[in-house]
Design a protein around this motif. Structure first.
Motif, PDB file in Angstrom:
ATOM      1  N   LEU A  18      25.570   1.745  22.441  1.00  0.00           N
ATOM      2  CA  LEU A  18      25.429   3.225  21.861  1.00  0.00           C
ATOM      3  C   LEU A  18      25.900   3.036  20.617  1.00  0.00           C
ATOM      4  N   ASP A  19      27.525   2.695  20.229  1.00  0.00           N
ATOM      5  CA  ASP A  19      27.992   2.670  18.658  1.00  0.00           C
ATOM      6  C   ASP A  19      26.611   1.948  17.885  1.00  0.00           C
ATOM      7  N   SER A  22      24.111   3.994  16.839  1.00  0.00           N
ATOM      8  CA  SER A  22      24.718   5.125  15.402  1.00  0.00           C
ATOM      9  C   SER A  22      24.692   3.901  14.450  1.00  0.00           C
ATOM     10  N   ASN A  25      21.401   3.563  12.302  1.00  0.00           N
ATOM     11  CA  ASN A  25      20.707   4.792  11.409  1.00  0.00           C
ATOM     12  C   ASN A  25      22.215   5.756  10.561  1.00  0.00           C
ATOM     13  N   ARG A  26      22.642   4.887  10.471  1.00  0.00           N
ATOM     14  CA  ARG A  26      23.832   5.033   9.595  1.00  0.00           C
ATOM     15  C   ARG A  26      23.936   4.270   8.226  1.00  0.00           C
TER      16      ARG A  26
END
Length: 156
Positions: A18-19, A22, A25-26
């Motif tokens: 999950l990290d 994220s 995406n960043r």
């Protein structure tokens, strides 16, 4: 233990994934901002980088394999890059229909300009991190990638 219950390591890996979503995406958003003035996106930059890193010209399917990406998506990006004059197609002596993708001089210049922007950005981003920690993270990610590779995927 039920099949639907995660082990402690499964729970930790799920949180890591999950990290990673994220973070991905960043990273894509940051990359888009970094190379926008060059007319690139993160996706286009990644394709240019894969072409630049290849030992010899490759067809789109091989580029997609090396990137771990969908061939159709890479084909679309390569077609866009060709329209921009950043890549060209050359005949493939081993396969008539699977042309080889090469950087044009404009493509090389654009990629090199992107890398000149990337160097100070990555140096700043890496401040406070330890090389050993980064190497350990790469090792874990490499092991996971190996476990996720399909039987037809090439080894890295």
């Amino acid at each position: 233990m039920k099949d639907t219950e995660r082990t402690p390591v499964g729970t930790a890996l799920s949180a890591l994934i999950l990290d990673l979503f994220s973070l991905n995406n960043r990273l894509l958003a940051a990359g888009d901002r970094l190379v926008a003035k060059l007319g690139l996106t993160s996706a286009r930059w990644q394709v240019l980088g894969t072409i630049a890193a290849a030992a010899r010209p490759q067809p789109v399917a091989w580029l997609a394999r090396d990137m771990g990406a969908n061939r159709q998506n890479v084909q679309r990006i390569v077609n866009d890059l060709e329209m921009e004059g950043l890549v060209a197609f050359e005949p493939n002596p081993h396969h008539r229909r699977a042309q080889l993708v090469v950087l044009t001089s404009k493509g090389k210049q654009t990629f090199e300009a992107a890398m000149r922007l990337q160097a100070p950005w990555i140096n700043e981003l890496s401040e406070g991190l330890r090389v050993k920690d980064i190497e350990t993270t790469r090792s874990v990610l490499s092991a996971l990638r190996g476990k996720l590779q399909g039987p037809g995927d090439a080894e890295e």
